[in-house]
Scaffold this motif. Structure first.
Motif, short mmCIF file in Angstrom:
data_model
loop_
_atom_site.label_atom_id
_atom_site.label_comp_id
_atom_site.label_asym_id
_atom_site.label_seq_id
_atom_site.Cartn_x
_atom_site.Cartn_y
_atom_site.Cartn_z
N GLN A 76 -67.67 6.76 -23.41
CA GLN A 76 -68.65 6.15 -22.51
C GLN A 76 -68.07 5.93 -21.12
O GLN A 76 -68.71 6.21 -20.09
CB GLN A 76 -69.14 4.80 -23.09
CG GLN A 76 -69.95 4.91 -24.37
CD GLN A 76 -69.10 5.17 -25.60
OE1 GLN A 76 -67.86 5.06 -25.55
NE2 GLN A 76 -69.75 5.53 -26.70
N ASN A 77 -66.84 5.43 -21.07
CA ASN A 77 -66.18 5.21 -19.78
C ASN A 77 -65.81 6.53 -19.11
O ASN A 77 -65.82 6.62 -17.88
CB ASN A 77 -64.94 4.34 -19.95
CG ASN A 77 -65.28 2.87 -20.12
OD1 ASN A 77 -66.32 2.40 -19.67
ND2 ASN A 77 -64.41 2.14 -20.79
N LYS A 115 -67.56 9.22 -19.23
CA LYS A 115 -68.80 9.69 -18.61
C LYS A 115 -69.03 9.00 -17.27
O LYS A 115 -69.46 9.62 -16.30
CB LYS A 115 -69.98 9.44 -19.54
CG LYS A 115 -69.99 10.33 -20.78
CD LYS A 115 -71.14 9.99 -21.72
CE LYS A 115 -71.09 10.85 -22.97
NZ LYS A 115 -72.20 10.51 -23.92
N LYS A 116 -68.71 7.71 -17.21
CA LYS A 116 -68.83 6.97 -15.94
C LYS A 116 -67.84 7.51 -14.92
O LYS A 116 -68.16 7.63 -13.73
CB LYS A 116 -68.60 5.48 -16.18
CG LYS A 116 -69.66 4.81 -17.04
CD LYS A 116 -69.32 3.35 -17.30
CE LYS A 116 -70.35 2.70 -18.20
NZ LYS A 116 -70.01 1.28 -18.52
N LEU A 134 -68.62 9.15 -11.22
CA LEU A 134 -68.02 8.63 -10.00
C LEU A 134 -67.30 9.73 -9.22
O LEU A 134 -67.49 9.85 -8.00
CB LEU A 134 -67.05 7.50 -10.33
CG LEU A 134 -66.30 6.90 -9.13
CD1 LEU A 134 -67.28 6.30 -8.13
CD2 LEU A 134 -65.29 5.85 -9.61
#
Length: 293
Positions: A94-95, A97-98, A102
């Motif tokens: 999940q992180n 993907k963030k 960015l």
């Protein structure tokens, strides 16, 4: 999981970015800047933006590759290459993907700033770079990796860096782009040579998987040799040093090829990966210096 790396820490993100691969992003821009300076077109601000865009796109591609291989299940316990962030639990999917969103946004911002110096005709190129970052891993599974490296680590970054400053293209840009792409492809060839057995299990149809380890070794050598010989083109352009200096790279390239053949297989080939990264950076410096002399 390596307990020395805290999940989602700065160290984890630095490792996921794979800083050792950033030489592949810097070399084409460096050569493009040297070409621009040699023809009297160099500008500092667009040069910095080109470097930032290249670094961000390389990091973006690394993040995407990390996540994609984790989700696909390719990062198994028999992995020979450097550890991956998602597979090691350093960064959650999940992180990651963030992080991808960015870096993509920051790269797009740099691209938009470059439009001020280049023109709207560069928009399709920027879009192609973003698409390449997202689709490279998928296309590499079907054997397109080497072609994509030639385009997106050769013609696109070298040529576009030059074009942003000079608003034109010439034979020197074409030859330098091709030579740069061939040299950087040696890095991919080492990866594929090392991972040939694991790639075959994963269904990744690289050139080495298709034609064997011996072919991979020969192609590795020929990539560096061809890049050096292409530089003789610059003799006709009055750039004698741009022809002579890159030939020094061939000496260490031969030595690395011999060591690669002796090792043959296994994690020990990671040392060849490091040597290859060093060698191609040396080539970039030699060609850039030759163009400037």
């Amino acid at each position: 999981m390596n307990e020395d790396v805290k999940p989602n820490s700065l160290q984890a993100w630095i490792l996921a970015a794979r800083p050792k691969t950033l030489t592949a992003a810097s070399i084409p821009v460096m050569i493009g800047c040297a070409l621009a300076e040699a023809h009297g077109h160099f500008q500092a601000t667009p040069a910095i933006l080109c470097f930032l865009f290249a670094f961000l796109m390389q990091i973006d591609a690394n993040f995407i590759n990390d996540l994609y291989d984790f989700l696909k299940g390719s990062d198994r316990e028999d992995r020979l290459g450097p550890e991956r962030a998602c597979a090691q639990g350093w960064i959650t999917p999940q992180n990651m993907k963030k992080g991808i969103l960015l870096t993509t946004a920051l790269a797009a911002l740099c691209g938009l700033c470059l439009l001020y110096y280049s023109g709207w005709e560069m928009i399709p190129v920027g879009i192609a770079c973003l698409v390449f970052a997202y689709l490279y891993t998928t296309l590499a599974y079907h054997g397109w990796g080497d072609i994509l490296v030639l385009v997106f680590f050769g013609f696109v970054p070298v040529g576009c860096t030059y074009y942003v400053m000079a608003h034109t293209w010439n034979g020197s840009v074409t030859i330098a782009s091709l030579a740069c792409g061939l040299v950087i492809d040696t890095l991919l060839m080492v990866n594929n040579f090392r991972d040939r057995e694991q790639d075959a299990i994963s269904g990744k149809r690289t050139l080495v998987v298709r034609f064997g380890a011996k072919t991979g070794l020969i192609v590795y050598f020929l990539l560096g040799l061809t890049a050096c010989w292409l530089c003789f083109y610059f003799v006709g352009q009055g750039k004698l040093w741009a022809s002579i200096l890159p030939e020094l790279y061939l000496l260490i390239h031969i030595l690395t090829t011999v060591r690669m053949a002796r090792i043959g297989k296994g994690k020990a080939l990671n040392a060849i990966l490091g040597e290859t990264s060093r060698n191609m950076f040396f080539f970039g410096i030699l060609l850039s210096a030759g163009l400037l002399l």
